[in-house]
Design a protein around this motif. Structure first.
Motif, PDB file in Angstrom:
ATOM      1  N   GLN A  39      -4.556  -0.737   6.909  1.00  0.00           N
ATOM      2  CA  GLN A  39      -4.161   0.498   6.672  1.00  0.00           C
ATOM      3  C   GLN A  39      -2.951   0.607   5.775  1.00  0.00           C
ATOM      4  N   ALA A  40      -2.816   1.001   4.806  1.00  0.00           N
ATOM      5  CA  ALA A  40      -1.741   1.368   3.911  1.00  0.00           C
ATOM      6  C   ALA A  40      -0.989   2.430   3.983  1.00  0.00           C
ATOM      7  N   PRO A  41       0.299   2.417   3.611  1.00  0.00           N
ATOM      8  CA  PRO A  41       1.006   3.524   3.913  1.00  0.00           C
ATOM      9  C   PRO A  41       0.295   4.856   3.169  1.00  0.00           C
ATOM     10  N   SER A  63     -13.941  -4.618  -1.946  1.00  0.00           N
ATOM     11  CA  SER A  63     -12.897  -4.578  -2.333  1.00  0.00           C
ATOM     12  C   SER A  63     -12.274  -6.036  -2.046  1.00  0.00           C
ATOM     13  N   VAL A  64     -12.542  -6.827  -1.166  1.00  0.00           N
ATOM     14  CA  VAL A  64     -12.197  -8.354  -0.862  1.00  0.00           C
ATOM     15  C   VAL A  64     -13.249  -9.427  -1.082  1.00  0.00           C
ATOM     16  N   LYS A  87      -3.159  -9.189  -4.302  1.00  0.00           N
ATOM     17  CA  LYS A  87      -2.971  -8.385  -5.025  1.00  0.00           C
ATOM     18  C   LYS A  87      -2.195  -7.231  -4.455  1.00  0.00           C
ATOM     19  N   PRO A  88      -1.258  -6.626  -5.163  1.00  0.00           N
ATOM     20  CA  PRO A  88      -0.337  -5.737  -4.307  1.00  0.00           C
ATOM     21  C   PRO A  88      -0.932  -4.504  -3.581  1.00  0.00           C
ATOM     22  N   GLU A  89      -2.427  -4.321  -4.236  1.00  0.00           N
ATOM     23  CA  GLU A  89      -3.213  -3.379  -3.195  1.00  0.00           C
ATOM     24  C   GLU A  89      -3.601  -3.781  -1.965  1.00  0.00           C
ATOM     25  N   ASP A  90      -3.499  -5.075  -1.887  1.00  0.00           N
ATOM     26  CA  ASP A  90      -3.795  -5.675  -0.529  1.00  0.00           C
ATOM     27  C   ASP A  90      -2.842  -5.405   0.294  1.00  0.00           C
ATOM     28  N   VAL A 126       1.088  -7.219   5.961  1.00  0.00           N
ATOM     29  CA  VAL A 126       1.274  -7.701   4.769  1.00  0.00           C
ATOM     30  C   VAL A 126       1.654  -7.352   3.711  1.00  0.00           C
ATOM     31  N   THR A 127       2.759  -7.937   2.987  1.00  0.00           N
ATOM     32  CA  THR A 127       3.258  -7.049   1.850  1.00  0.00           C
ATOM     33  C   THR A 127       3.052  -8.157   0.616  1.00  0.00           C
ATOM     34  N   VAL A 128       2.365  -7.662  -0.446  1.00  0.00           N
ATOM     35  CA  VAL A 128       2.096  -8.514  -1.809  1.00  0.00           C
ATOM     36  C   VAL A 128       2.867  -7.988  -2.773  1.00  0.00           C
ATOM     37  N   SER A 129       4.102  -8.688  -3.088  1.00  0.00           N
ATOM     38  CA  SER A 129       4.939  -8.229  -4.342  1.00  0.00           C
ATOM     39  C   SER A 129       4.190  -8.609  -5.673  1.00  0.00           C
ATOM     40  N   SER A 130       4.337  -7.498  -6.740  1.00  0.00           N
ATOM     41  CA  SER A 130       3.887  -7.781  -8.099  1.00  0.00           C
ATOM     42  C   SER A 130       4.848  -8.866  -8.641  1.00  0.00           C
TER      43      SER A 130
END
Length: 130
Positions: A39-41, A63-64, A87-90, A126-130
């Motif tokens: 669940q993303a914000p 998507s994965v 990816k950042p969208e993950d 989980v945070t994915v930075s660009s």
């Protein structure tokens, strides 16, 4: 008492990898299916992957697919989610849940890949930075 505990989240750069773990206790792993969700914000929860303990069959949301791999170590009552090419969208909080049956390729908003979801873990960020 049934419990699910996730771990392994963190901050990673785009293109990187993480492995999440979901440790179950208080039930017989082989009798259930285990799913991963996220669940993303500001977004609805979505199903990511499902593992059928009985025969090791795995299913993935589109998507994965090709980037994430679900696996298990039944001796440790643990299901893993290996996430590559992130990816950042993950970016999301990732949860595991116990259920009765994987839905196959149906990862719609209603089924989310796992029927009969009854117990959830607390989630791991989980945070994915660009």
């Amino acid at each position: 008492e049934v419990q699910l505990v996730e771990s392994g989240g963190g901050l990673v750069q785009a293109g990187g990898s993480l492995r999440l773990s979901c440790v179950g206790s208080g039930f017989t792993f082989d009798d259930y299916a285990i799913g991963w969700f996220r669940q993303a914000p500001g977004k609805e929860r979505e199903g990511v992957s499902c593992f059928r303990s009985l025969d090791g069959t795995t299913y993935y949301a589109n998507s994965v697919k090709g980037r994430f791999t679900i696996s298990s170590d039944n001796a440790k009552n643990t299901v893993y989610l290996r996430m590559n090419s992130l990816k950042p969208e993950d970016t999301a909080v990732y949860y595991c849940a116990r259920g009765t049956l994987c839905t196959g390729s149906d990862f719609s908003a209603k089924s989310q890949g796992l029927y009969g979801r009854d117990y959830w873990g607390q989630g791991t960020q989980v945070t994915v930075s660009s």
